[in-house]
Design a protein around this motif. Sequence first.
Motif, PDB file in Angstrom:
ATOM      1  N   GLU A 237     -13.750 -11.879  -1.365  1.00 35.48           N
ATOM      2  CA  GLU A 237     -13.577 -12.775  -1.496  1.00 35.48           C
ATOM      3  C   GLU A 237     -13.187 -13.378  -2.390  1.00 35.48           C
ATOM      4  O   GLU A 237     -12.818 -14.190  -2.137  1.00 35.48           O
ATOM      5  N   PHE A 238     -12.337 -12.411  -3.527  1.00 33.56           N
ATOM      6  CA  PHE A 238     -11.800 -12.524  -4.473  1.00 33.56           C
ATOM      7  C   PHE A 238     -10.245 -11.374  -4.099  1.00 33.56           C
ATOM      8  O   PHE A 238     -10.817 -10.798  -3.445  1.00 33.56           O
ATOM      9  N   VAL A 239      -9.503 -11.438  -4.019  1.00 30.91           N
ATOM     10  CA  VAL A 239      -8.191 -10.590  -4.242  1.00 30.91           C
ATOM     11  C   VAL A 239      -6.914 -10.924  -4.993  1.00 30.91           C
ATOM     12  O   VAL A 239      -6.988 -11.293  -5.801  1.00 30.91           O
ATOM     13  N   ILE A 240      -6.591 -10.203  -5.629  1.00 33.98           N
ATOM     14  CA  ILE A 240      -5.030 -10.317  -6.476  1.00 33.98           C
ATOM     15  C   ILE A 240      -3.931 -10.766  -5.683  1.00 33.98           C
ATOM     16  O   ILE A 240      -3.528 -10.060  -4.877  1.00 33.98           O
ATOM     17  N   ALA A 241      -3.265 -11.862  -5.386  1.00 37.35           N
ATOM     18  CA  ALA A 241      -1.924 -12.127  -4.741  1.00 37.35           C
ATOM     19  C   ALA A 241      -1.697 -13.765  -5.785  1.00 37.35           C
ATOM     20  O   ALA A 241      -1.900 -14.015  -6.891  1.00 37.35           O
ATOM     21  N   ASP A 242      -0.353 -14.111  -5.688  1.00 34.92           N
ATOM     22  CA  ASP A 242       0.450 -15.705  -5.515  1.00 34.92           C
ATOM     23  C   ASP A 242      -0.223 -16.540  -4.780  1.00 34.92           C
ATOM     24  O   ASP A 242       0.230 -16.122  -3.422  1.00 34.92           O
ATOM     25  N   PRO A 243      -0.875 -16.712  -5.501  1.00 34.25           N
ATOM     26  CA  PRO A 243      -1.393 -17.896  -4.064  1.00 34.25           C
ATOM     27  C   PRO A 243      -0.489 -19.097  -3.637  1.00 34.25           C
ATOM     28  O   PRO A 243      -0.471 -19.479  -3.074  1.00 34.25           O
ATOM     29  N   THR A 244       0.690 -19.228  -4.630  1.00 33.53           N
ATOM     30  CA  THR A 244       1.376 -20.037  -4.550  1.00 33.53           C
ATOM     31  C   THR A 244       2.194 -20.623  -3.488  1.00 33.53           C
ATOM     32  O   THR A 244       2.774 -20.440  -2.709  1.00 33.53           O
ATOM     33  N   ARG A 245       2.678 -18.318  -3.695  1.00 37.16           N
ATOM     34  CA  ARG A 245       4.044 -17.907  -2.851  1.00 37.16           C
ATOM     35  C   ARG A 245       3.465 -18.082  -1.320  1.00 37.16           C
ATOM     36  O   ARG A 245       4.131 -17.740  -0.973  1.00 37.16           O
TER      37      ARG A 245
END
Length: 774
Positions: free
Chosen positions: A390-398
């Motif tokens: 449901e939720f992850v740690i990432a760079d959404p823009t990249r």
Amino acid sequence: MTPLKKLATYYVHLLSHLGIVRFSISLATAIICVALLIQMAVTFVLTGSVSEVDLIRSIFFALVLTPWAVYFMSVVVEQLEDSRMRLTEMVRKLEQMRSRDQELTQTLQQNINQLNSEIAEREKAEAARQHAIKELESEVIQRERAQVELEERSVLLRSFIDSSPDLVYYRNEQGQFSGCNRAMEELTGKKERELIGLTPFDVYEQEIASLVVETDSEVFAQNEPLTYEQWLQYPDGRKAFYELRKVPFYSNEGSRLGLLGFGRDLTERKFQQEKLEQASRDKTQFVSTLSHELRTPLNGVVGLSRILLDTKLDSSQRKHVNTILLSASTLGNIFNDIIDLDKLDRRRFTIANDVMDFSAFLVDIETLTQLQAQQKGLQFDLKCSGPMPEFVIADPTRLRQVLWNLTQNAIKFTEHGFVTLSVTASAGSNNENVNIRFDVEDSGVGIEHEQMEQIFAMYYQVEGQRKANGTGIGLAVTKQLVEAMEGQIYVRSELGKGSCFSVTLDLKRSQSEQREIEIDHPPLEILLVEDVELNVTIATALLENMGHVVHVAMTGQEAIDMFEPDDFDLVLLDIQLPDMTGFEVSSYLFDHHPASLMPPIVALTANVVSKPDEYKAVGMQDILHKPIDKRSVIRCFNSLFGLEPSEPTFIASQKPVSNAHIDMDLLQQHWQTMGKDLLLRNIELFAKVMPDYIAIIDSNLIAQDMDALVEEAHKVKGAAGSIGLAHIQRLANSIQSPELPAWKENMPDWIAQMKADYPSDLAELTQLVQSMDQ
């Protein structure tokens, strides 16, 4: 031998054998008998008969005559024998003499032969000596010629070495100079005779000499050639970048004598390299400026879309506004491609990980891609399989940029059929991680097998059924981004049957939904410094909606005029203003107001911030990126005015100075005190020494010797100021002031401007002085 000789020999032999008595009796008897027989024969012949008287008469006559005959014969024979004996003895002696003579003759012959041999050998030796003398004379002549040629070659070699622009020198085992060429003399400022016996510490500065001696020791220790690069300094302070090669050299017996050194001046190449780097920096500045200009209207679309989303909208309107927002964000990603093109050269990709709503992220991608696919009449499907996080740690823009590039490429190269985005989730490297695989598949033109390895190369475009429209940087940027996120990307394709790009990422799960950031600060009096009306409208609406009071300044000077420390709680300062930079405004404010009274200053910028310390150096405490959004503003304001506000950083900066090129007041004073002629001579002196100053500054800039550059700029500042060249003085002052914001980045431009402006300023000054008495 004749019969008579034989008879005589026999007679003598018989005499010797019988003796003289017996021989005489025998001879007498024989004579008597012979005489008797002869007489009787003669008588018989004459008379026809032999009588007794005849016989007796014959015997008597024989007896009378025989002794005398025998005696005579014996004496004769004896004499003859004696003569023979003497003759024999004489013959023997003669034989001995002959034998001796033969021996002497043989000895003489041997001596003669030996003498002849010695004479021949002496003749040969003499001939050899004469030949050796001739050869020696020839060798002496050749040596003399060789010596002359050697001297000529030595002179030629010395001339060649001296005319060479490369350094040539040699030092002995003790590290002392033993010789050098003219280029080395110019570098050290010493003649060869003065240089011999000196060590590098006697010739160079401590830092340079230490490296020279260190490399010498390395050559001697390893007994092998060594090549390295080093900055060397001329006596006038000018620096040159040399490629130095040192090799050990030996005598004819094989003993090491020292080392030979060669140095090639690479300063020009270094200068050209610096120009290329400057061109790259100019390109970066151009890209940043272009991006800023393009983002200005885009920020308005994004900001107004966000404002609309905060109003009451029906579902259809909200979907359309959300599509506008996502489209604007996607257009921002295109701008990122332009900026990332510059980053590709520097490998400066940065990944900003944050809590990301993965489901909402996929919905956004689906919405945007579906819209593009529908425009071409393509079928688009989003397929998800596996336990989706449901939720992850990432760079959404990249990540959005990666998927947007891949889906847009798929749509671009597909005329009929479908485009599918498949998302597969599986267990990651540990229990807290999840492995996400994105497969973007299409039924387009496909890629030839020979082109598969080049597909991710910069500017490479695949030739399919039609010519690709684009720059060819999308996949290159995508690959760099995936690798920056520690993921992998690969492609499968068949010509005419489509392609499939796959991206795998190992992401960390987030256990809870990212909560909306709550406002934890009081309403603020804010000075907003922004020159674009649209940005002012958006920022003002956002800030006032949060309960803040906003005052607007459109230029840097207007902000300076409006600013009073007690009137504002916060300054939002745009970096690019029409009259000055945000750095200059911040520096001025801190320079003219006590630091303890200054409110926080936050930078507003649309550019990528690679050096935050430059912002802190002029007193700015935080940075907000345009287009600003509510979450970022709340987070920034909370950190400054919440329960744990951060302390501001105060860095003093220099006051701005006038923009006049010529200091007329100083010029008037000089004209009154020293007169026109002396003033003109001083100007001529400055014109004469300024090229040397520029050359030294350029060499120090290339060498990145900032201390020496600052020192030389200080000299230019004093020289220019002494004759009233205010503009050149200010540029030199900026060059000599490392504490200025972005000093190192701006300094090449200041130097270039000073080089370009000082001739015209000098001509203007000269004309002014010449016309002052008219």
